[in-house]
Design a protein around this motif. Structure first.
Motif, PDB file in Angstrom:
ATOM      1  N   MET A 121      -4.778   1.142   0.542  1.00 15.41           N
ATOM      2  CA  MET A 121      -3.439   1.709   0.764  1.00 15.41           C
ATOM      3  C   MET A 121      -2.351   0.674   0.574  1.00 15.41           C
ATOM      4  N   ASN A 122      -1.168   1.222   0.337  1.00 16.62           N
ATOM      5  CA  ASN A 122       0.055   0.417   0.287  1.00 16.62           C
ATOM      6  C   ASN A 122       0.913   0.789   1.485  1.00 16.62           C
ATOM      7  N   PHE A 123       1.439  -0.218   2.138  1.00 12.33           N
ATOM      8  CA  PHE A 123       2.478   0.008   3.133  1.00 12.33           C
ATOM      9  C   PHE A 123       3.797  -0.108   2.373  1.00 12.33           C
ATOM     10  N   ALA A 124       4.463   1.000   2.175  1.00 14.91           N
ATOM     11  CA  ALA A 124       5.734   1.033   1.440  1.00 14.91           C
ATOM     12  C   ALA A 124       6.867   1.068   2.461  1.00 14.91           C
ATOM     13  N   PHE A 125       7.644  -0.014   2.533  1.00 11.86           N
ATOM     14  CA  PHE A 125       8.700  -0.134   3.546  1.00 11.86           C
ATOM     15  C   PHE A 125       9.993   0.502   3.048  1.00 11.86           C
ATOM     16  N   MET A 126      10.672   1.209   3.953  1.00 20.01           N
ATOM     17  CA  MET A 126      11.831   2.024   3.584  1.00 20.01           C
ATOM     18  C   MET A 126      13.057   1.727   4.426  1.00 20.01           C
ATOM     19  N   GLY A 127      13.188   0.535   4.873  1.00 26.03           N
ATOM     20  CA  GLY A 127      14.360   0.210   5.674  1.00 26.03           C
ATOM     21  C   GLY A 127      14.329  -1.242   6.101  1.00 26.03           C
ATOM     22  N   GLY A 128      15.457  -1.716   6.564  1.00 22.92           N
ATOM     23  CA  GLY A 128      15.530  -3.071   7.073  1.00 22.92           C
ATOM     24  C   GLY A 128      15.352  -4.128   6.008  1.00 22.92           C
ATOM     25  N   LYS A 129      14.987  -5.289   6.448  1.00 21.98           N
ATOM     26  CA  LYS A 129      14.850  -6.466   5.585  1.00 21.98           C
ATOM     27  C   LYS A 129      13.868  -6.255   4.424  1.00 21.98           C
ATOM     28  N   PHE A 130      12.808  -5.487   4.643  1.00 21.63           N
ATOM     29  CA  PHE A 130      11.763  -5.332   3.631  1.00 21.63           C
ATOM     30  C   PHE A 130      11.872  -4.018   2.849  1.00 21.63           C
ATOM     31  N   ASN A 131      13.026  -3.370   2.907  1.00 24.24           N
ATOM     32  CA  ASN A 131      13.241  -2.112   2.197  1.00 24.24           C
ATOM     33  C   ASN A 131      12.893  -2.253   0.715  1.00 24.24           C
ATOM     34  N   GLY A 132      12.045  -1.359   0.215  1.00 24.53           N
ATOM     35  CA  GLY A 132      11.652  -1.377  -1.190  1.00 24.53           C
ATOM     36  C   GLY A 132      10.460  -2.267  -1.494  1.00 24.53           C
ATOM     37  N   SER A 133       9.978  -3.009  -0.518  1.00 27.68           N
ATOM     38  CA  SER A 133       8.829  -3.889  -0.721  1.00 27.68           C
ATOM     39  C   SER A 133       7.552  -3.194  -0.256  1.00 27.68           C
ATOM     40  N   THR A 134       6.412  -3.640  -0.761  1.00 29.90           N
ATOM     41  CA  THR A 134       5.128  -3.067  -0.359  1.00 29.90           C
ATOM     42  C   THR A 134       4.129  -4.166  -0.033  1.00 29.90           C
ATOM     43  N   LEU A 135       3.163  -3.812   0.789  1.00 29.71           N
ATOM     44  CA  LEU A 135       1.984  -4.637   1.048  1.00 29.71           C
ATOM     45  C   LEU A 135       0.760  -3.804   0.694  1.00 29.71           C
ATOM     46  N   SER A 136      -0.218  -4.417   0.051  1.00 26.84           N
ATOM     47  CA  SER A 136      -1.442  -3.721  -0.348  1.00 26.84           C
ATOM     48  C   SER A 136      -2.600  -4.167   0.531  1.00 26.84           C
ATOM     49  N   ILE A 137      -3.304  -3.185   1.091  1.00 29.16           N
ATOM     50  CA  ILE A 137      -4.430  -3.413   1.993  1.00 29.16           C
ATOM     51  C   ILE A 137      -5.691  -2.881   1.321  1.00 29.16           C
TER      52      ILE A 137
END
Length: 191
Positions: A121-137
């Motif tokens: 899965m990808n954690f797709a961030f939608m707000g704050g400092k990491f908006n638009g960034s993803t982490l892959s698990i």
């Protein structure tokens, strides 16, 4: 016939010459050390804390089974089931708390002996400092273990070149509906 053979040899020689010219240039060294491009800055570690809401019941589930083996329903661990997810990630355990992103991907029931999931899965961030960034698990999640650890294998945006680990702890599990809220602590090194 001799003239045709001579023309064929000439054509092969020209092709070989052009091929050598095309692939020559700077030689590739597999042991070459690569450094991140200018502008990445220094590495830092971030700790992210959020709650993952896996909803399999009701009219609008966020986790849906998309495949199963013929023997899956006979298995005590539902071995062979594949579930696609688009689970909300929130600041707190309350489903109405602030949305910080979504967990998008799949998990598969990959163990015949215990409730062991393969998480992709990808954690797709939608707000704050990491908006638009993803982490892959990508890793193993033994659902009934107190704490499960899965590797962070990459990311995008502010998480380019990311590496680290995610720890999952079940906050609540409704055995009637199958819905779960899982607390995540993610430790990631990135630029």
């Amino acid at each position: 016939m001799a003239g045709l053979l001579s023309k064929f040899r000439s054509a092969i020689t020209i092709f070989f010459f052009l091929f050598v010219v095309a692939v020559s240039g700077k030689p590739h060294r597999s042991s070459q050390i690569l450094r991140p491009a200018v502008g990445f800055g220094k590495e830092k570690m971030s700790h992210l804390h959020f709650y993952f809401h896996d909803i399999v019941s009701g009219p609008n589930p966020t986790a849906v089974q998309v495949a199963a083996a013929a023997s899956t329903m006979k298995s005590p661990t539902f071995f062979g089931a594949v579930v696609m997810i688009d689970d909300p990630l929130t600041e707190g355990p309350d489903p109405k708390s602030k949305l910080v992103g979504r967990a998008q991907g799949l998990y598969a029931l990959a163990s015949q002996q215990e409730a062991g999931l393969l998480m992709v899965m990808n954690f797709a961030f939608m707000g704050g400092k990491f908006n638009g960034s993803t982490l892959s698990i990508l890793g193993r999640n033994t659902v009934f273990s107190k704490v499960r650890e899965m590797p962070v294998v990459g990311g995008s945006g502010l998480f380019r070149f990311a590496r680290g680990y995610a720890q999952a702890h079940t906050h609540t599990l409704n055995l009637t509906t199958g819905d779960a809220i899982v607390e995540y602590n993610v430790y990631v090194i990135h630029y």
